[in-house]
Design a protein around this motif. Structure first.
Motif, mmCIF file in Angstrom:
data_model
loop_
_atom_site.group_PDB
_atom_site.id
_atom_site.type_symbol
_atom_site.label_atom_id
_atom_site.label_comp_id
_atom_site.label_asym_id
_atom_site.label_seq_id
_atom_site.Cartn_x
_atom_site.Cartn_y
_atom_site.Cartn_z
ATOM 1 N N ARG A 105 0.819 -1.194 0.000
ATOM 2 C CA ARG A 105 0.000 0.000 0.000
ATOM 3 C C ARG A 105 0.863 1.260 0.000
ATOM 4 N N LEU A 109 1.300 3.983 -3.083
ATOM 5 C CA LEU A 109 0.750 5.324 -2.849
ATOM 6 C C LEU A 109 1.803 6.424 -2.830
ATOM 7 N N MET A 112 2.294 9.825 -4.947
ATOM 8 C CA MET A 112 1.365 10.909 -4.682
ATOM 9 C C MET A 112 1.992 12.045 -3.872
ATOM 10 N N ALA A 113 2.997 11.704 -3.038
ATOM 11 C CA ALA A 113 3.588 12.719 -2.168
ATOM 12 C C ALA A 113 4.587 13.598 -2.909
ATOM 13 N N TYR A 176 -3.578 6.550 -5.477
ATOM 14 C CA TYR A 176 -4.651 7.312 -4.854
ATOM 15 C C TYR A 176 -5.998 6.652 -5.122
ATOM 16 N N LEU A 180 -8.790 4.983 -2.542
ATOM 17 C CA LEU A 180 -10.238 5.222 -2.560
ATOM 18 C C LEU A 180 -11.001 3.902 -2.646
ATOM 19 N N LEU A 182 -9.941 0.927 -1.915
ATOM 20 C CA LEU A 182 -9.714 0.097 -0.739
ATOM 21 C C LEU A 182 -10.642 0.527 0.395
ATOM 22 N N SER A 183 -10.823 1.845 0.538
ATOM 23 C CA SER A 183 -11.741 2.293 1.587
ATOM 24 C C SER A 183 -13.161 1.878 1.230
ATOM 25 N N ARG A 186 -13.395 -1.815 2.156
ATOM 26 C CA ARG A 186 -13.426 -2.016 3.611
ATOM 27 C C ARG A 186 -14.696 -1.454 4.232
ATOM 28 N N GLY B 6 -10.278 4.676 6.770
ATOM 29 C CA GLY B 6 -11.076 3.790 5.936
ATOM 30 C C GLY B 6 -10.333 2.542 5.528
ATOM 31 N N ILE B 7 -9.017 2.587 5.599
ATOM 32 C CA ILE B 7 -8.329 1.383 5.140
ATOM 33 C C ILE B 7 -7.447 0.843 6.247
ATOM 34 N N TRP B 231 -1.815 18.096 4.472
ATOM 35 C CA TRP B 231 -2.371 18.378 3.142
ATOM 36 C C TRP B 231 -1.852 19.707 2.601
ATOM 37 N N TYR B 288 5.299 11.923 4.436
ATOM 38 C CA TYR B 288 4.526 10.756 4.026
ATOM 39 C C TYR B 288 4.906 9.522 4.835
ATOM 40 N N PHE B 295 -1.741 10.859 6.333
ATOM 41 C CA PHE B 295 -1.677 11.338 4.947
ATOM 42 C C PHE B 295 -2.806 10.709 4.148
ATOM 43 N N ILE B 296 -2.984 9.408 4.349
ATOM 44 C CA ILE B 296 -4.065 8.726 3.652
ATOM 45 C C ILE B 296 -5.411 9.293 4.105
ATOM 46 N N LEU B 299 -6.016 12.342 2.223
ATOM 47 C CA LEU B 299 -6.439 12.078 0.848
ATOM 48 C C LEU B 299 -7.925 11.752 0.807
ATOM 49 N N MET B 300 -8.377 10.983 1.803
ATOM 50 C CA MET B 300 -9.781 10.593 1.834
ATOM 51 C C MET B 300 -10.683 11.793 2.060
ATOM 52 N N GLY B 302 -10.057 14.806 1.747
ATOM 53 C CA GLY B 302 -9.921 15.838 0.730
ATOM 54 C C GLY B 302 -10.323 15.315 -0.618
#
Lengths: 296, 306
Positions: A105, A109, A112-113, A176, A180, A182-183, A186, B6-7, B231, B288, B295-296, B299-300, B302
């Motif tokens: 994961r 990911l 993205m940073a 990213y 999304l 994955l959430s 879950r 969420g994850i 963020w 990160y 951070f995740i 992302l969620m 936002g």
């Protein structure tokens, strides 16, 4: 509902600085931008007259602008398909319990940073269009793996070139979309899966009839997010190719127009871009605020 | 009370009962791991290229061997007395360090100030509402989606006519302003999870809005602040668009300096551009790695910003 100024005055006062600031810097400047786009301000000297939609008509009639729209279309197509495909695939593979899930994961990911400018440094080199002896980057890998026929001029190809620019964008944002999805995975209650298993559904049927349908809101948000980012693509192109005709999109064309002091044209391109984004975002905002209200 | 990412890890599901076809199950699992590792390698490939190229002296940067490891130690020059791999790094450091320092001065205050304003907005829009609060929220939210090109021409004109400097201070103001919508959104979503009873109780005790915010809501807000600060820090650090339009190479943030270093680079010192890209990415990568979980979460919440 609480009534009276004493009750709603203070909270309104607390957000009022934000309302004023955004009123000026978002709505005010959008208005100013539209008004410049309706004027004949094509140089440093002030506008002389109101020209209506003339700038828009001449922009859409321009071959160069049409080309930038074509590029944007190709880029968006590949970017959307690529991020959705890999994002979904990664999330699906990780959903069913994988050891060292955290490692996969995090690695998927992390791009993205990083800024597009920094990743552009390496992708410019990976997508180097030289072939054969001078090949570097991906072309060199193909050459040494005996896959020489895969070598191609990347973004220098006039028809599909923009698909090459989508590669780094996919690299950067597929993770990213994975997060999304994955959430979304879950968020599906275990009871639902259990119930389906009890009814004798196979793993595939479970996914097909229970899990996937539950994911459609997530897929919709991912599409809207990636789609609106795609319409705005700018940094990546500036970092990989600078602003050149082959990879021109409206956002980079607007930069060219503004730096050559053609204010009216820059404002016209920007307004068109805003309209594209609005067509995508406004229905989405209405949709989300409705479903939020329904939940209350 | 935490923001759900969420994850979060759940206990791994029980392995599927063996149904007399164990070989298929194992085969499927193996194939999955092979695929996962393959993707891992592909995603890490650009990092490999950045690292190895940055450690090669200019003479060794040759298309034919560009995928290979460096053939000498990074402190050994390819030619007698020539540049080494380490020289790439010192060159990049010289070119970027002033800009990196400036970018910290930009990204940290931008993150803190917009977070604080966002917290106040989020609070009144979710827990201390007024009539039509939803309209105000949508009014604010729209600012998050606009392509900044749509405000850039008048913004550049405004900067010129007001005589604003091209340095960090102008960019700071801009990042605070355009960071407001996302920070408001994140805090609004976060505060929705705080029970309404807390507000009512505080009201019954005679506390006003500001008092309730300061003594009840703020102490609960740390997770929200972590998310908005990460963020905002990341987007101010990585921003190129505002930097390019409103700033210049000498006074601008690290994205401009890096772009200049990279675009100026001939094949001969590709290594220093790659070293520079790594240097410029370190702060956000550290954020990160250290705060990855949040951070995740960012992302969620936002969900919708470039």
């Amino acid at each position: 509902m609480r009534k009276g100024v004493r009750n709603w005055g203070p909270p309104l006062l607390l957000v009022s600085p934000t309302i004023v600031i955004l009123g000026i810097f978002v709505y005010g400047l959008i208005g100013a931008n539209v008004s410049v786009s309706l004027s004949d301000r094509h140089s440093l000297s002030p506008a002389e007259s109101f020209v209506g939609l003339d700038n828009y008509f001449s922009l859409f009639a321009e071959e160069r602008f049409q080309h930038s729209l074509y590029n944007l279309g190709i880029f968006t197509l590949f970017f959307l398909v690529g991020t959705m495909l890999f994002g979904f695939l990664w999330a699906w593979m990780l959903d069913k319990g994988v050891s060292a899930e955290g490692v996969f994961r995090s690695v998927y990911l992390f791009p993205m940073a990083i800024s597009f400018i920094a990743s552009g440094v390496v992708w410019r080199w990976l997508l180097n269009s030289a072939e054969g002896d001078r090949a570097s980057g991906l072309n060199r890998i193909f050459e040494s793996l005996g896959l020489g026929f895969l070598q191609n001029p990347w973004w220098n190809d006039p028809t599909w070139g923009m698909a090459a620019i989508a590669l780094p964008a996919i690299w950067q944002l597929a993770g990213y979309v994975m997060a999304l999805f994955l959430s979304g995975f879950r968020g599906i209650p275990d009871e639902l899966r259990e119930a389906a298993r009890m009814d004798g559904a196979s793993e595939w049927k479970l996914y097909r009839h229970v899990v996937f349908p539950q994911l459609s809101p997530v897929a919709l948000s991912a599409l809207v997010i990636i789609g609106h980012m795609s319409l705005k693509v700018f940094d990546l192109i500036m970092a990989i190719t600078k602003s050149i005709y082959q990879t021109e999109v409206p956002a980079t064309y607007m930069w060219v127009a503004l730096t050559s002091n053609d204010y009216a044209k820059a404002a016209t391109i920007a307004t068109v871009l805003l309209l594209f984004v609005a067509v995508l975002i406004i229905p989405y905002l209405i949709h989300t605020s409705r479903s939020e209200k329904a939940q209350r | 009370m935490t923001i759900s990412t969420g994850i979060d890890r759940k206990p791994a599901p029980e392995p599927a009962p063996l149904t007399g076809r164990p070989s298929r199950v194992t085969l499927g699992r193996t194939a999955k791991y092979v695929l996962l590792i393959l993707f891992l390698v592909v995603v890490l490939m650009p990092v490999y290229v950045l690292v190895v190229t940055s450690l090669k002296p200019p003479q060794d940067v040759n298309p034919a061997t560009s995928w290979g490891l460096p053939v000498r130690w990074p402190w050994e020059p390819a030619l007698e007395g020539g540049a080494t791999g380490f020289d790439n790094w010192s060159l990049a450091w010289d070119a970027l360090s002033p800009a990196i320092a400036r970018t910290f001065l930009l990204a940290i205050p931008a993150a803190i100030i917009s977070s604080f304003l966002g917290a106040m907005n989020g609070f009144v829009l979710s827990r201390w509402r007024f009539p039509r609060a939803d309209w105000v929220f949508t009014f604010i939210l729209f600012g998050m989606f606009i392509p900044y090109q749509a405000i850039m021409t008048p913004l550049v004109q405004m900067k010129t006519s007001l005589g604003l400097p091209s340095g960090i201070s102008t960019l700071l103001v801009v990042h605070i302003i355009y960071g407001l919508p996302i920070c408001t959104l994140i805090f609004r979503n976060y505060y929705t999870g705080i029970p309404m009873e807390l507000m009512e109780a505080s009201r019954v005790d005679g506390a006003g809005m500001l008092r309730t915010f300061a003594s009840i809501v703020l102490p609960l807000s740390l997770p929200g602040f972590v998310v908005t600060i990460i963020w905002q820090f990341t987007s101010a650090w990585n921003d190129f668009l505002f930097a390019l339009f409103l700033s210049n190479q000498r006074e601008g943030p690290v994205s401009l300096a890096l772009n200049n270093l990279a675009q100026g680079a001939q094949l001969a010192n590709y290594g220093s551009a790659m070293a520079g890209a790594l240097l410029a990415s370190l702060p956000t990568l550290v954020v990160y790695i250290v705060l990855g979980k949040y951070f995740i979460g960012g992302l969620m919440s936002g969900s919708v910003k470039s």
